[in-house]
Write a protein that holds these residues in place. Sequence first.
Motif, PDB file in Angstrom:
ATOM      1  N   ARG A 100      -3.962   6.153  12.914  1.00  0.00           N
ATOM      2  CA  ARG A 100      -4.741   5.070  12.302  1.00  0.00           C
ATOM      3  C   ARG A 100      -4.892   5.289  10.800  1.00  0.00           C
ATOM      4  N   LEU A 101      -4.207   4.449  10.041  1.00  0.00           N
ATOM      5  CA  LEU A 101      -4.250   4.573   8.585  1.00  0.00           C
ATOM      6  C   LEU A 101      -5.629   4.266   8.023  1.00  0.00           C
ATOM      7  N   ASP A 102      -6.426   3.444   8.752  1.00  0.00           N
ATOM      8  CA  ASP A 102      -7.769   3.138   8.268  1.00  0.00           C
ATOM      9  C   ASP A 102      -8.699   4.351   8.345  1.00  0.00           C
ATOM     10  N   SER A 109      -5.049   7.507  -1.236  1.00  0.00           N
ATOM     11  CA  SER A 109      -5.930   6.875  -0.253  1.00  0.00           C
ATOM     12  C   SER A 109      -5.905   5.355  -0.396  1.00  0.00           C
ATOM     13  N   HIS A 130      -2.376  -0.107   5.503  1.00  0.00           N
ATOM     14  CA  HIS A 130      -3.117  -0.549   6.682  1.00  0.00           C
ATOM     15  C   HIS A 130      -3.411  -2.052   6.615  1.00  0.00           C
ATOM     16  N   HIS A 131      -3.748  -2.516   5.420  1.00  0.00           N
ATOM     17  CA  HIS A 131      -4.090  -3.929   5.227  1.00  0.00           C
ATOM     18  C   HIS A 131      -2.894  -4.850   5.532  1.00  0.00           C
ATOM     19  N   TYR A 149       0.532  -1.892   8.798  1.00  0.00           N
ATOM     20  CA  TYR A 149       1.116  -0.648   9.311  1.00  0.00           C
ATOM     21  C   TYR A 149       0.090   0.142  10.122  1.00  0.00           C
ATOM     22  N   LYS A 157       4.933   5.907  10.399  1.00  0.00           N
ATOM     23  CA  LYS A 157       4.568   4.497  10.476  1.00  0.00           C
ATOM     24  C   LYS A 157       5.632   3.621   9.814  1.00  0.00           C
ATOM     25  N   VAL A 213      -2.684   4.063   1.088  1.00  0.00           N
ATOM     26  CA  VAL A 213      -2.760   4.038   2.550  1.00  0.00           C
ATOM     27  C   VAL A 213      -3.637   2.884   3.017  1.00  0.00           C
ATOM     28  N   PHE A 214      -4.746   2.647   2.322  1.00  0.00           N
ATOM     29  CA  PHE A 214      -5.579   1.477   2.630  1.00  0.00           C
ATOM     30  C   PHE A 214      -4.741   0.188   2.563  1.00  0.00           C
ATOM     31  N   VAL A 241       2.240   8.682   7.645  1.00  0.00           N
ATOM     32  CA  VAL A 241       2.621   7.458   6.927  1.00  0.00           C
ATOM     33  C   VAL A 241       4.130   7.246   7.024  1.00  0.00           C
ATOM     34  N   ALA A 256      -6.961   7.059   5.343  1.00  0.00           N
ATOM     35  CA  ALA A 256      -7.270   6.715   3.955  1.00  0.00           C
ATOM     36  C   ALA A 256      -8.611   7.286   3.483  1.00  0.00           C
TER      37      ALA A 256
END
Length: 301
Positions: free
Chosen positions: A121-123, A290, A297-298, A301, A32, A293-294, A29, A126
């Motif tokens: 990949r943060l998706d 989590s 990503h949204h 990032y 990123k 992080v979600f 993270v 998370a």
Amino acid sequence: MSIFHVIVLAVVQGLAELLPVSSSAHVVVAEKLMGLDPSSPQMTLLLVMLHTGTMFAVIVYFWNQWKRAYFSSSDAFQRFAVRVIWATALTGVLGELIKKVIEKTLFKGAEKAEIEQLFGRLDLIAPALLAAGILILIAGLLEKRQMLGAAPKINSTLGLGEGSVTMRQAGWMGAVQGLALPFRGFSRSGSTISAGMLVGASKERAERFSFALAVVLTPAVVGLEALRLVKASHEATASGVPIDLHASLVTSLLGMVFSFFAGLVALRWLSSWLEQGRWYLFGIYCIVASFVVFYLHHVGY
């Protein structure tokens, strides 16, 4: 990547290493947020070397405990060695199996598919954090319930030396460690210690054995990432865009040194957080993290 970036990542790794909150996820993270690519060979090698630095800090910190628990006699060492070999074998088999399944499914039809391509990949990070948080929370709440006398405390030390775990407990910890290898965010220490607690080991014994497993595993992971970087360097040179291999190695070694000292400071500063009855708090933290992080990503990032 500047020296500033390396120092920031080393401090993040050092602060997060002792706590079961996935230091890898925190480093990814941070990468990123600083505009770096966590899935590149240079960055995955740096991440592993940061782990190596904190691994040496862990050795320094736990050495006296390990001497009493595992090296007090030849019999104690033999029990320890057998359990480490058993747990590490399960880690290797399950970790490699999961890696192959992921590469054959998520990368179906792609050339040169590597699971490391998913590390940024943060998706994926998370939900891994969420799963680790739930596991830690369950183990922590059961521990707290036992401490309050609502359930009988399991005695996992019968017939064993100080600090030992049983073959069954070691097996479960090794298997769960195999699950943690391919997924950034699924805290290795948090999941293995929680698994040990759930099958009857005290948190202290599970913690010592978990970090011992990490020390055994880390050199192999460093070697694999170094080979991956060398291979990527040859391919980049052939395509006309060479990677500065020397600079990448120097940067990684520098990061290892910084993470060693950051880890030593963090281990001494944060050890009080591992007092009995507080384990579940780390599960809550991972669950909250989590969702953060979600969100990252949204927003792109």
